[in-house]
Motif scaffolding. Structure first.
Motif, PDB file in Angstrom:
ATOM      1  N   LYS A  61       0.851  -1.205   0.000  1.00 19.46           N
ATOM      2  CA  LYS A  61       0.000   0.000   0.000  1.00 19.46           C
ATOM      3  C   LYS A  61       0.883   1.250   0.000  1.00 19.46           C
ATOM      4  O   LYS A  61       0.644   2.198  -0.749  1.00 19.46           O
ATOM      5  N   GLY A  62       1.919   1.241   0.828  1.00 19.50           N
ATOM      6  CA  GLY A  62       2.847   2.374   0.901  1.00 19.50           C
ATOM      7  C   GLY A  62       3.589   2.607  -0.405  1.00 19.50           C
ATOM      8  O   GLY A  62       3.982   3.747  -0.719  1.00 19.50           O
ATOM      9  N   GLU A  63       3.774   1.542  -1.182  1.00 12.47           N
ATOM     10  CA  GLU A  63       4.462   1.643  -2.477  1.00 12.47           C
ATOM     11  C   GLU A  63       3.507   2.054  -3.596  1.00 12.47           C
ATOM     12  O   GLU A  63       3.902   2.183  -4.746  1.00 12.47           O
ATOM     13  N   GLY A  64       2.209   2.194  -3.262  1.00 12.69           N
ATOM     14  CA  GLY A  64       1.245   2.677  -4.255  1.00 12.69           C
ATOM     15  C   GLY A  64       0.433   1.596  -4.955  1.00 12.69           C
ATOM     16  O   GLY A  64      -0.343   1.885  -5.869  1.00 12.69           O
ATOM     17  N   PHE A  65       0.586   0.327  -4.534  1.00  9.40           N
ATOM     18  CA  PHE A  65      -0.228  -0.734  -5.132  1.00  9.40           C
ATOM     19  C   PHE A  65      -1.659  -0.633  -4.612  1.00  9.40           C
ATOM     20  O   PHE A  65      -1.876  -0.233  -3.455  1.00  9.40           O
ATOM     21  N   VAL A  66      -2.627  -1.014  -5.463  1.00 12.84           N
ATOM     22  CA  VAL A  66      -4.036  -0.967  -5.065  1.00 12.84           C
ATOM     23  C   VAL A  66      -4.442  -2.341  -4.548  1.00 12.84           C
ATOM     24  O   VAL A  66      -4.461  -3.328  -5.307  1.00 12.84           O
ATOM     25  N   PRO A 126      -6.866  -9.118   5.545  1.00 14.40           N
ATOM     26  CA  PRO A 126      -6.714 -10.463   4.963  1.00 14.40           C
ATOM     27  C   PRO A 126      -8.031 -11.224   5.086  1.00 14.40           C
ATOM     28  O   PRO A 126      -8.763 -11.041   6.065  1.00 14.40           O
ATOM     29  N   LYS A 127      -8.351 -12.033   4.071  1.00 14.57           N
ATOM     30  CA  LYS A 127      -9.585 -12.817   4.144  1.00 14.57           C
ATOM     31  C   LYS A 127      -9.269 -14.297   3.980  1.00 14.57           C
ATOM     32  O   LYS A 127      -8.176 -14.659   3.525  1.00 14.57           O
ATOM     33  N   ARG A 128     -10.243 -15.134   4.327  1.00 12.20           N
ATOM     34  CA  ARG A 128     -10.042 -16.573   4.299  1.00 12.20           C
ATOM     35  C   ARG A 128     -10.035 -17.063   2.850  1.00 12.20           C
ATOM     36  O   ARG A 128     -10.987 -16.825   2.115  1.00 12.20           O
ATOM     37  N   VAL A 149      -5.633 -14.560   2.646  1.00 14.79           N
ATOM     38  CA  VAL A 149      -5.238 -14.040   1.335  1.00 14.79           C
ATOM     39  C   VAL A 149      -5.592 -12.568   1.190  1.00 14.79           C
ATOM     40  O   VAL A 149      -6.465 -12.033   1.884  1.00 14.79           O
ATOM     41  N   CYS A 150      -4.891 -11.923   0.255  1.00 18.91           N
ATOM     42  CA  CYS A 150      -5.203 -10.543  -0.142  1.00 18.91           C
ATOM     43  C   CYS A 150      -4.853 -10.415  -1.617  1.00 18.91           C
ATOM     44  O   CYS A 150      -3.852 -10.993  -2.075  1.00 18.91           O
ATOM     45  N   PHE A 151      -5.674  -9.673  -2.369  1.00 17.45           N
ATOM     46  CA  PHE A 151      -5.436  -9.497  -3.804  1.00 17.45           C
ATOM     47  C   PHE A 151      -4.952  -8.080  -4.112  1.00 17.45           C
ATOM     48  O   PHE A 151      -5.380  -7.113  -3.482  1.00 17.45           O
ATOM     49  N   VAL A 152      -4.064  -7.983  -5.108  1.00 15.40           N
ATOM     50  CA  VAL A 152      -3.563  -6.704  -5.623  1.00 15.40           C
ATOM     51  C   VAL A 152      -4.187  -6.505  -7.000  1.00 15.40           C
ATOM     52  O   VAL A 152      -4.157  -7.421  -7.854  1.00 15.40           O
ATOM     53  N   ALA A 165       1.025  -4.430 -13.457  1.00 10.36           N
ATOM     54  CA  ALA A 165       1.398  -4.753 -14.847  1.00 10.36           C
ATOM     55  C   ALA A 165       0.450  -5.764 -15.489  1.00 10.36           C
ATOM     56  O   ALA A 165       0.874  -6.677 -16.213  1.00 10.36           O
ATOM     57  N   GLY A 166      -0.859  -5.618 -15.178  1.00 11.58           N
ATOM     58  CA  GLY A 166      -1.861  -6.453 -15.838  1.00 11.58           C
ATOM     59  C   GLY A 166      -2.029  -7.843 -15.256  1.00 11.58           C
ATOM     60  O   GLY A 166      -2.752  -8.667 -15.824  1.00 11.58           O
ATOM     61  N   VAL A 167      -1.391  -8.097 -14.091  1.00  9.12           N
ATOM     62  CA  VAL A 167      -1.489  -9.428 -13.464  1.00  9.12           C
ATOM     63  C   VAL A 167      -2.188  -9.300 -12.114  1.00  9.12           C
ATOM     64  O   VAL A 167      -1.780  -8.489 -11.270  1.00  9.12           O
ATOM     65  N   LEU A 168      -3.242 -10.089 -11.919  1.00 15.81           N
ATOM     66  CA  LEU A 168      -3.890 -10.150 -10.608  1.00 15.81           C
ATOM     67  C   LEU A 168      -2.974 -10.959  -9.678  1.00 15.81           C
ATOM     68  O   LEU A 168      -2.683 -12.131  -9.944  1.00 15.81           O
ATOM     69  N   VAL A 169      -2.499 -10.298  -8.612  1.00 15.78           N
ATOM     70  CA  VAL A 169      -1.552 -10.919  -7.668  1.00 15.78           C
ATOM     71  C   VAL A 169      -2.275 -11.238  -6.366  1.00 15.78           C
ATOM     72  O   VAL A 169      -3.042 -10.415  -5.857  1.00 15.78           O
ATOM     73  N   GLU A 170      -2.044 -12.449  -5.857  1.00 16.42           N
ATOM     74  CA  GLU A 170      -2.617 -12.869  -4.574  1.00 16.42           C
ATOM     75  C   GLU A 170      -1.471 -13.087  -3.578  1.00 16.42           C
ATOM     76  O   GLU A 170      -0.474 -13.727  -3.917  1.00 16.42           O
ATOM     77  N   LEU A 171      -1.611 -12.539  -2.388  1.00 20.01           N
ATOM     78  CA  LEU A 171      -0.692 -12.839  -1.288  1.00 20.01           C
ATOM     79  C   LEU A 171      -1.359 -13.906  -0.421  1.00 20.01           C
ATOM     80  O   LEU A 171      -2.567 -13.836  -0.169  1.00 20.01           O
TER      81      LEU A 171
END
Ligand SMILES: CC[C@@H](C(=O)O)C(=O)SCCNC(=O)CCNC(=O)[C@H](O)C(C)(C)COP(=O)(O)OP(=O)(O)OC[C@H]1O[C@@H](n2cnc3c(N)ncnc32)[C@H](O)[C@@H]1OP(=O)(O)O
Ligand SMILES: [Co+2]
Length: 135
Positions: free
Chosen positions: A94-99, A105-107, A114-117, A123-129
């Motif tokens: 978030k601090g780096e500007g990612f949305v 975090p959710k189940r 998990v959390c999604f970016v 860069a056009g890729v849905l990222v999951e943590l």
């Protein structure tokens, strides 16, 4: 810290057919099938070395997978990374500007938080943590 490429999420129209296909392709059966009500998806997981393939089929018109497949063909939907501290990584990104697509975090599936970016900020890729929920 990002520690591993946890899984690739593949959006599929027919979970049974895709499971049979990937069982043949990978030469190994899936280790888990799980419904995740919060995401309105059915999932099937295959272990591949230290990473996984997650097949996803939507179970309602509101599912992100159903909406994705209404516009795009089957294929890679998201890339998921294991992190050691999901809240710390969410704050850092978030601090780096990612949305981020969730504030908390959710189940997720397979015993993860998990959390999604948003793909527009990655860069056009849905990222999951993902962080494993301690026993
Ligand atoms: C099983 C649980 C969990 C796990 O434990 O592993 C999962 O993996 S659940 C997986 C399904 N859940 C999610 O994907 C949740 C997060 N996703 C979302 O919140 C939404 O899908 C989204 C990413 C915000 C998109 O929703 P929305 O804005 O309503 O869709 P649009 O069709 O209007 O798309 C806007 C814009 O974004 C592009 N897009 C959409 N999805 C993807 C994607 N997966 N990868 C790359 N790009 C994507 C879409 O093409 C649009 O772009 P433009 O047309 O250029 O505007
Ligand atoms: Co996933």
């Amino acid at each position: 810290m990002f520690t591993n490429l946890e899984h690739l999420g593949l959006a599929v129209n027919d979970l049974e057919a895709a499971t049979a296909l990937y069982t043949t392709l990978l030469g190994a059966a899936p280790y888990k099938k799980e419904h995740v009500a919060g995401e309105a998806v059915d999932t099937v997981f295959f272990q591949v070395g230290g990473s996984k393939i997650e097949l996803l089929a939507g179970t309602s018109p509101d599912s992100a997978i159903t909406k994705f497949l209404a516009k795009k063909p089957e294929g890679i939907h998201h890339v998921a990374f294991e992190v050691d501290d999901i809240r710390a990584e969410m704050a850092r990104l978030k601090g780096e500007g990612f949305v981020l697509l969730n504030d908390e975090p959710k189940r997720g599936a397979d015993n993860k938080l998990v959390c999604f970016v948003h793909p527009k900020s990655a860069a056009g890729v849905l990222v999951e943590l993902c962080q494993t929920i301690p026993a």
